[in-house]
Design an enzyme around this catalytic site. Sequence first.
Site, short mmCIF file in Angstrom:
data_model
loop_
_atom_site.label_atom_id
_atom_site.label_comp_id
_atom_site.label_asym_id
_atom_site.label_seq_id
_atom_site.Cartn_x
_atom_site.Cartn_y
_atom_site.Cartn_z
N GLY A 29 0.83 -1.20 0.00
CA GLY A 29 0.00 0.00 0.00
C GLY A 29 0.86 1.25 0.00
N ASN A 30 0.25 2.39 0.27
CA ASN A 30 1.03 3.62 0.40
C ASN A 30 0.38 4.51 1.45
OD1 ASN A 30 -0.83 5.67 -0.93
ND2 ASN A 30 -0.64 4.18 -2.58
N ARG A 31 1.01 5.64 1.75
CA ARG A 31 0.62 6.44 2.91
C ARG A 31 -0.45 7.47 2.64
NH1 ARG A 31 6.25 7.72 5.95
NH2 ARG A 31 4.87 9.26 6.91
N ALA A 96 -3.97 8.00 -4.86
CA ALA A 96 -2.58 7.58 -4.98
C ALA A 96 -2.61 6.11 -5.40
CB ALA A 96 -1.86 7.75 -3.65
#
Length: 221
Positions: A29-31, A96
């Site tokens: 995943g990402n932030r 994102a």
Amino acid sequence: RGPRPLAGKRVLVSAGPTYEDIDPVRFVGNRSSGRMGFAVARAAAEQGAEVTLIAGPVALDTPSGVMRVDVRSAEQMRSAVLQHATVNEIFISAAAVGDYRPQSVAPHKLKKTGQGLALALTENPDILAEVAALPEHPFLVGFAAETESVEEYARAKLLRKNLDMIAANCVGNGCGFEAEDNQLNVIWREGSECLPRASKLVLAHQLLARVLERYQASGRP
Ligand code: C5P
């Protein structure tokens, strides 16, 4: 209730990260918190637009009056966006989207082997570029999170992805991902404007005013 300059406009917004599963309990995943995209959806609804929000996995309440579609992976986000893209006048892509996903999803939880693990990744489709390639596509606004040469990279992205506008935010300095505040550099073919540091909701309203201005200047109905 304030002025409603987006009354009669349908606005599609994507927000949040994507999660790309590795096995039943792990993912890549990402932030991204989704807060900028949710603020854009809320502001667009407050300005009178009919808003559809495609949301990745985030812990945020649906803004009032917004139609929300929850997705998890980039591929799910792609089908949801493509399903809604052509009926909207404006698409603001604040998600994102993960650039890569595991080549295959393990059906069972991976076990430790004491050997290290190499994860093979496949590139995800570029959703925004796909929408830009549709014969009749909405007015397209991308986001770009950069850590250096912000305007230069963002302008290159505007041209490469064939967008109408791009909102660049510099990640870091207490702004951007996971932060309350943001600052945006809004870029279009003929110009650009800096929106100084403010809350994401304030910036969303300012961004939408620029979007409507460029939308109308583009000669769209
Ligand atoms: O190329 P980059 O990921 O920096 O571009 C950011 C913009 O493109 C954002 O608007 C993002 O929502 C969109 N994007 C996309 N699909 C991807 C990657 C990015 O729609 N796979």
